[in-house]
Scaffold this motif. Structure first.
Motif, PDB file in Angstrom:
ATOM      1  N   VAL A 250       0.853  -1.190   0.000  1.00 27.28           N
ATOM      2  CA  VAL A 250       0.000   0.000   0.000  1.00 27.28           C
ATOM      3  C   VAL A 250       0.890   1.242   0.000  1.00 27.28           C
ATOM      4  CG1 VAL A 250      -1.691   1.312   1.364  1.00 27.28           C
ATOM      5  CG2 VAL A 250      -1.824  -1.201   1.246  1.00 27.28           C
ATOM      6  N   VAL A 253      -3.864   5.592   0.960  1.00 22.36           N
ATOM      7  CA  VAL A 253      -5.297   5.345   1.120  1.00 22.36           C
ATOM      8  C   VAL A 253      -5.951   6.713   1.130  1.00 22.36           C
ATOM      9  CG1 VAL A 253      -7.082   4.431   2.648  1.00 22.36           C
ATOM     10  CG2 VAL A 253      -4.865   3.294   2.512  1.00 22.36           C
ATOM     11  N   VAL A 263      -7.475   2.488  -2.406  1.00 20.88           N
ATOM     12  CA  VAL A 263      -6.204   1.984  -1.890  1.00 20.88           C
ATOM     13  C   VAL A 263      -5.279   1.839  -3.098  1.00 20.88           C
ATOM     14  CG1 VAL A 263      -5.064   0.086  -0.671  1.00 20.88           C
ATOM     15  CG2 VAL A 263      -7.403   0.709  -0.069  1.00 20.88           C
ATOM     16  N   CYS A 265      -1.736   0.722  -4.541  1.00 17.50           N
ATOM     17  CA  CYS A 265      -0.609  -0.144  -4.185  1.00 17.50           C
ATOM     18  C   CYS A 265       0.481   0.012  -5.239  1.00 17.50           C
ATOM     19  CB  CYS A 265      -1.026  -1.599  -4.155  1.00 17.50           C
ATOM     20  SG  CYS A 265      -2.299  -1.941  -2.963  1.00 17.50           S
TER      21      CYS A 265
END
Ligand code: FAD
Length: 466
Positions: A250, A253, A263, A265
């Motif tokens: 991650v 967020v 989210v 990544c």
């Protein structure tokens, strides 16, 4: 259109712009219906071979003996039920060629439709064998049950396996399932694999069709080994390998709408990840409380190597916890899955309908459709603030010179019936219709599209429910 709009925040965008200005991702492989047909034919042949082996394993003498017919019926029921059980396992083994051609939702539906037959046949096996053997030895059923449990090899383990099967069956019954947490139901289902394994021994060591028929026994072992192999490879090894290869973490967020977060990544080799807009992964966020659960979330945009994004609405404990994920959290993925992609398209024009967080696969699909496709997008939300990724969708539609309709208001006041749908997309019969949203929304739009002359095969839905 791959390489459309950038979704990353400024910090990440600046970093990314020095790496690449295009999106070098690979589309998911096209569906191959011939492989589905071949798999169905193979499954049918297997069933035929099992039935033939059981029937040919019976002798005239054993059938004529007291309880002989009942026991033979019990054996037939047992082997057929177990074979159907193995087919059920294969259906949810996430075989890529089935997933990309049939779709996980349909495979799960078939799995569920087979379940009552498999459980019913195995239950019939237990009852018929006990009654048949009791007749043969001229004892009562309770006494025979005790004899079977205590003097037949691996019978105790098979009984425990049968108990686990019944438990999984009851937990999946609609009224019970609704009362259970998803995680509880999932763990009970995991025990089913154990139950199946426990039943294997008694089949091999006491199965009449195998006595004096080593080839039949070998065939049965091959069927079991192939099923177990598929589960291990596609449900365990491949996701582990893929997660290790891409090493997702991650990086950010951020809130998109009330109760909805994206989210983002970062990972390696995402350019080699074969995935299409509209597909989803099962995401395991590797934090203390979440690592063991995989939840399905659609990509809310095509990967932008080294980034990939999901957008999650907090509906239960796990989805709400996504808002608390910290940068640096490791992420494991299973997938990609799903047929809500451009591969399903039959026409040159599409109408994309999305409600609430159902915009996620639609947003990614919009980015993935070839440039020439004529696009109408209808987005529904209760309030303007609930229009997730509103600007991104508007930009993508503008880039394609498509049409965007936002329908905002309570679903009781703004109904999307055939009349409204016709006013929004008058030529809907000549388009592929992609729908993602709550079940009621999907059913309403699909019914309206059918009413307005759209063929059933032109309608594609993604359901977030379970
Ligand atoms: C193909 C697919 C794509 C999805 N894409 C998105 C998305 O992009 N964004 C988004 O916000 N939501 C998406 N969802 C829904 C999301 O998976 C659920 O909201 C989430 O799993 C809820 O988990 P929970 O523990 O928070 O809630 P719970 O209270 O456990 O469950 C809430 C609802 O989600 C269902 N659910 C829970 N876990 C799973 C699971 N592992 N598999 C299937 N259903 C489950 C439950 O049956 C229940 O109906 C998608 C679902 C599916 C099936």
């Amino acid at each position: 259109m791959r390489g459309g709009q950038v979704y990353e925040p400024d910090r990440i965008r600046a970093e990314r712009s020095v790496r690449t200005s295009r999106v070098p991702t690979r589309p998911a492989p096209a569906p191959r219906p011939i492989i589905v047909d071949a798999s169905a034919a193979l499954a049918g042949l297997g069933l035929g071979a099992v039935l033939a082996a059981v029937i040919l394993g019976e002798s005239r003498g054993s059938l004529a003996a007291p309880g002989g017919l009942i026991s033979a019926a019990g054996r037939l029921a047992g082997f057929t039920g177990t074979y159907l059980m193995l087919i059920m396992v294969v259906l949810i083994a996430r075989l890529p060629w089935l997933e990309s051609s049939v779709g996980q939702d349909r495979l799960v539906r078939w799995h569920r439709q087979l379940a009552p037959w498999a459980i019913g046949l195995i239950t019939a096996h237990v009852v018929l064998i006990t009654v048949g053997y009791a007749r043969a030895s001229n004892t009562g059923v309770p006494r025979e049950l005790w004899v079977l449990l205590t003097s037949y090899r691996d019978m105790l383990a098979a009984t425990v396996g049968f108990g686990l099967l019944i438990m999984a069956g009851i937990s999946s019954y609609r009224h019970v399932r609704r009362r259970l947490q998803y995680e509880t139901w999932w763990v009970i289902h995991l025990y089913l694999y154990l139950g199946l394994a426990m039943a294997f021994g008694h089949q091999i060591f006491t199965g009449i069709p195998f006595i004096g028929h080593p080839l039949v026994r070998a065939l049965w072992i091959v069927i079991w080994a192939a099923t177990a192999g598929m589960v291990v490879v596609f449900r365990v090894a491949q996701p582990v390998w893929r997660s290790l290869r891409h090493r997702l973490q991650v990086v950010e967020v951020r809130q998109e709408a009330p109760g909805v977060v994206s989210v983002v990544c970062r990972g390696r080799h995402l350019d080699r990840l074969a995935v299409s807009g509209g597909q989803f992964f099962h995401w395991h966020f590797l934090t203390r409380g979440m690592w063991w659960q995989g939840h399905p979330y659609s990509m809310s945009a095509l990967p932008r190597p080294p980034y990939i994004r999901v957008t999650i609405k907090g509906l239960g404990d796990q989805s709400r916890a996504a808002a608390t994920l910290r940068p640096g959290t490791w992420v494991a993925i299973e997938g990609p899955y799903g047929t809500f992609t451009d591969h399903a398209r039959l026409r040159e024009g599409v109408a994309l309908f999305a409600a609430g967080v159902g915009i996620t696969p639609v947003r990614a699909l919009l980015e993935d459709l070839p440039a020439g496709v004529d696009v109408v997008v209808v987005v529904r939300a209760s309030t303007p603030a609930d229009l997730v990724h509103r600007d991104e969708v508007a930009t993508l539609v503008r880039q394609r010179r498509g049409r965007l309709q936002e329908i905002v208001g309570s679903r009781h006041k703004v109904r999307l019936n055939a009349r409204t749908v016709r006013s929004l997309v008058p030529d809907i019969a000549y388009r592929d219709v992609y729908i993602c949203g709550p079940e009621g929304f999907s059913a309403e739009i699909a019914a309206a599209a059918r009413h307005l002359g759209t063929d059933a095969e032109q309608i594609h839905t993604e359901t977030f429910g379970f």
